[in-house]
Design a protein around this motif. Structure first.
Motif, PDB file in Angstrom:
ATOM      1  N   ILE A 367     -18.820  18.850  49.261  1.00  0.00           N
ATOM      2  CA  ILE A 367     -18.314  18.236  50.495  1.00  0.00           C
ATOM      3  C   ILE A 367     -19.448  17.422  51.115  1.00  0.00           C
ATOM      4  N   ILE A 373     -13.879  15.887  54.151  1.00  0.00           N
ATOM      5  CA  ILE A 373     -13.318  17.104  53.532  1.00  0.00           C
ATOM      6  C   ILE A 373     -11.998  16.808  52.825  1.00  0.00           C
ATOM      7  N   LEU A 377     -10.911  17.462  48.922  1.00  0.00           N
ATOM      8  CA  LEU A 377      -9.782  18.301  48.527  1.00  0.00           C
ATOM      9  C   LEU A 377      -8.813  17.517  47.647  1.00  0.00           C
ATOM     10  N   PRO A 394     -16.877  25.282  50.257  1.00  0.00           N
ATOM     11  CA  PRO A 394     -16.030  25.321  51.459  1.00  0.00           C
ATOM     12  C   PRO A 394     -16.656  24.708  52.708  1.00  0.00           C
ATOM     13  N   GLU A 395     -17.963  24.421  52.699  1.00  0.00           N
ATOM     14  CA  GLU A 395     -18.591  23.983  53.945  1.00  0.00           C
ATOM     15  C   GLU A 395     -19.399  22.712  53.734  1.00  0.00           C
ATOM     16  N   TYR A 405     -25.718  26.523  44.664  1.00  0.00           N
ATOM     17  CA  TYR A 405     -24.623  27.475  44.531  1.00  0.00           C
ATOM     18  C   TYR A 405     -23.949  27.331  43.162  1.00  0.00           C
TER      19      TYR A 405
ATOM     20  N   LYS B 115     -22.355  34.025  47.159  1.00  0.00           N
ATOM     21  CA  LYS B 115     -22.175  34.064  48.618  1.00  0.00           C
ATOM     22  C   LYS B 115     -20.755  33.659  49.017  1.00  0.00           C
ATOM     23  N   PHE B 116     -20.132  32.801  48.219  1.00  0.00           N
ATOM     24  CA  PHE B 116     -18.692  32.606  48.380  1.00  0.00           C
ATOM     25  C   PHE B 116     -18.029  33.248  47.174  1.00  0.00           C
ATOM     26  N   GLY B 148     -16.707  34.983  52.484  1.00  0.00           N
ATOM     27  CA  GLY B 148     -18.017  34.412  52.781  1.00  0.00           C
ATOM     28  C   GLY B 148     -18.027  33.137  53.588  1.00  0.00           C
ATOM     29  N   SER B 149     -16.875  32.552  53.873  1.00  0.00           N
ATOM     30  CA  SER B 149     -16.883  31.310  54.645  1.00  0.00           C
ATOM     31  C   SER B 149     -15.879  31.367  55.791  1.00  0.00           C
ATOM     32  N   SER B 150     -16.279  30.798  56.941  1.00  0.00           N
ATOM     33  CA  SER B 150     -15.384  30.718  58.090  1.00  0.00           C
ATOM     34  C   SER B 150     -14.657  29.380  58.133  1.00  0.00           C
ATOM     35  N   SER B 151     -14.945  28.528  57.164  1.00  0.00           N
ATOM     36  CA  SER B 151     -14.371  27.184  57.184  1.00  0.00           C
ATOM     37  C   SER B 151     -12.865  27.202  56.934  1.00  0.00           C
ATOM     38  N   VAL B 153     -11.379  25.120  55.338  1.00  0.00           N
ATOM     39  CA  VAL B 153     -11.162  24.688  53.950  1.00  0.00           C
ATOM     40  C   VAL B 153     -10.569  25.848  53.143  1.00  0.00           C
TER      41      VAL B 153
END
Lengths: 451, 451
Positions: A367, A373, A377, A394-395, A405, B115-116, B148-151, B153
């Motif tokens: 992203i 975003i 997607l 995701p971020e 990652y 982490k995700f 692991g994510s608050s997004s 997405v």
């Protein structure tokens, strides 16, 4: 704080484990289906009475019982005068094997099932055993059974199918040990073991591999079998052991050796199985006993060097289904132990690279920033339509973090759609192994990804 | 004689059922994997303390508890002086959902997991519910969760994946109802429901679909919520219902209607989900409550016309994993109910013909007589090597019986190798549908079989 470990003797399977398990299960299914076996599933929970009395005293104790609920339980525990029995507290139990549920299903559906019903069933079973290395309280059985025929074609096809499975999984040195309950009965009779002690004797003989001849002799004596009978019995098995140590025509020699002890009919059945499964590595072993009491004919067990115990076992049980219905229906089956197979395959690195080195996705889509975003997607959707497995970061964190990652979780390609690429309708694709980067049209991504 | 029925609320799945279930599970797996979700499996049996207190009072009662074994049980039941509690009798329990075990696994493996962590899990769960039409005591959940994510997405990708699955299964008229726990909290605050009664109010509101507005109003009153608050609450939901009955721009209108009640932050989150999952048929529904108490953010539920209840549901639960570890880890997930999906697909004949009309095998190989059994088995092996699923008739009965059996179980082709054919190295192949017969070389069978 509550413990985060799985319960005693139970296991969590993380993704890499599940992939290995599914790979083995997939091959087992596919071979059984190629033999015309059909899938069956039964509930994990059975009525307690369905299971009790089918597995011997030891089995009864190892069945996990489920507590009665609500009123039913209160009625039983409210009165302090009587000592409570398990049957006061429990009405249900966890499946202990897949054979007894099959017998129940066959008896329950006899009008809907074909006269020869060939089914496979791959599901967990539960036993309240003391956990040990390689022994768990929840484990999978991969069962295959043919119901309705007494023909040795059934035994032959079962042995061929099991042999095909193990070969396709990469096993090269397995042996299917074959015996017949009637061989054991005839040997016990010849040795002078009284009929009422046959079951006891079989339980002891079943441990030959684990505790050796001396151990079995001691246990036979403890179970009330005379020294004369015990000595003769162990003598017959010792003779077999000598033959087993020879090199060629072993099965023929063993059968010849049994001619004076075992009936012609039984030896013919064993001979037919050898003939009908002529591609399977079968070895007749007159000392093979199998623990379960419901077997009535041929019994078999698969062993490999360097693994104590077996990869699986089975046999003919012509009396079990009759325990659930009015009719006696002949049946024969075999059960492979998924966990045993996995232990050996893990130790010997027998998994193909796509399973051993599997990754969570083929491509990570990054992203660029909060505003792009939706573009990312959309890109992910298009790549999925090209047949790729795609995960989206995701971020909108720093690109370096996103690459790191992908690297950490082993994703082989990263796709970046920054402002420039989005404008040009392109993406940047990075091969994480080689470090190679290229700018491509979106439609060309899949053809540039080598999985 | 023991009953042959499955235990109350449990089901046997015969081959045709299993094939349908596996077809649906296969599509669910394949879509989740295309989104980068990885498979996880957890044990059926958890420590009792892992499950207790996670599902509310009603949930606690519906958990199947397993009886303690051997000594542990005797110590507790031997003393008649005290009234026995469930915790005296039970230490283990059957999995009630797949979310709590996931939270336990994440807390237990936090150093080994990325982490995700994106996982799917398709396994049975057990609830001691009163069985009813379409409600069973053992049923499969198909869960997908991103940890692991608050997004948003995450919510967006989950909704897209669920929508892709349902479309691939052939659903055309499903709706993903979307709400946010904060929307409900703000509405309850606005209506003047005191905070300590929020949970009670949500339990009542969750039943809006089942018992209607009057039923909910009655239950709110029973749970101690004032008539003033209840009237205001139901008024807000009634307004929404009116909007839901309109035709276009429904989501925009609903959001506009909530602007004075709900915080900007919450509305932004809902807006992002709509944007990130723009291909999914999402409808904001401020009265959607979801029964479980662990949700903290967005909540969603999939409904189809003509089915009471939902095909599945989920939401964000940022507090649950913290109950098992030191760390709060954000998480969001969705659970599809396999049984619900199957009920609708069965009613509407949504299965493709190869599943709906599946057969146990492609070809039945007959047995000519006792002497030719080995030839028939060899023929079967060769046909399997050609990729066919082959079943062998196990007995040398009259050929007519063998054909009749093939017909009864729906096998489309029968292969006969009689003495003449064996000599000539050929076989006779009969198409059971057309009646057509031809004599072929063995190597040409597969190319003449049309599946």
């Amino acid at each position: 704080m509550a413990s985060t470990k799985p319960a005693r003797g139970m296991r969590d399977f993380l993704p890499a484990d599940v992939r290995k398990r599914n790979y083995v299960i997939g091959i087992i299914k596919s071979v059984y289906e190629s033999y015309g076996f059909e899938p069956l599933e039964t509930p994990s929970v059975e009525n307690l009475e369905t299971l009790m009395g089918k597995y011997g005293d030891e089995g009864n104790q190892l069945v996990f019982k489920i507590l009665k609920r609500g009123e039913k339980l209160r009625l039983k525990t409210g009165d302090g005068r009587h000592e409570l029995k398990e049957s006061d507290l429990s009405d249900l139990a966890l499946r202990y094997d897949l054979t007894v549920p099959l017998a129940r299903v066959v008896a329950n559906n006899k009008n809907d099932l074909p006269k020869f019903f060939k089914r496979y069933q791959i599901q967990p079973v539960w036993r309240a055993d003391r956990p040990a290395r390689g022994r768990f309280r929840e484990f999978y059985q991969c069962d295959v059974d043919a119901i309705g025929s007494s023909s040795m074609v059934v035994e032959g096809e079962l042995m061929s199918a099991v042999s095909d499975i193990l070969k396709r999984l990469g096993f090269t040195d397995f042996t299917i040990r074959l015996n017949h309950r009637q061989v054991l009965t005839d040997i016990l009779d010849t040795a002078g073991v009284p009929e009422e002690l046959h079951t006891d004797a079989l339980v002891a003989i079943d441990k030959l591999d684990k505790i050796g001849a001396d151990g079995v002799a001691t246990e036979l004596s403890e179970r009330g079998i005379s020294d004369v009978a015990s000595t003769m019995l162990m003598g017959i098995f010792a003779e077999t052991q000598e033959i087993l140590n020879q090199e060629k025509d072993i099965n023929r020699t063993i059968v010849a050796n049994l001619i004076n002890i075992v009936s012609n009919e039984t030896l013919t059945e064993l001979g037919q199985i050898l003939k009908f499964a002529d591609k399977a590595p079968i070895l007749i072993d007159p000392s093979l006993a199998r623990g379960l009491s419901y077997y009535t004919g041929a019994i078999m067990e698969v062993t490999v060097p360097d693994l104590a115990g077996s990869l699986g076992g089975g046999g003919r049980y012509d009396g079990l289904i009759g325990m659930f219905g009015k009719e006696q229906i002949p049946a024969c089956g075999f059960s492979l132990g998924l966990e045993r197979i996995l232990v050996v395959m893990d130790e010997k690195n027998m998994f193909p690279p796509e399973i051993a080195d599997s990754t969570p996705a083929d491509v990570l889509v990054t992203i660029w920033n909060e505003e792009t975003i939706s573009s990312s997607l959309k890109l992910a959707t298009e790549l999925r339509n090209q047949g790729l497995r795609v995960t989206v970061y995701p971020e909108a964190e720093k690109l370096g973090k996103q690459f790191k990652y992908a690297d950490t979780i082993g994703i082989p390609y990263v796709c970046v759609a920054g402002d420039d690429e989005i404008k040009a309708g392109k993406v940047k694709l990075k091969n994480m192994k080689t470090g190679e980067e290229s700018t491509l049209s979106i439609k060309d991504v899949a053809s540039n990804v080598k999985i």
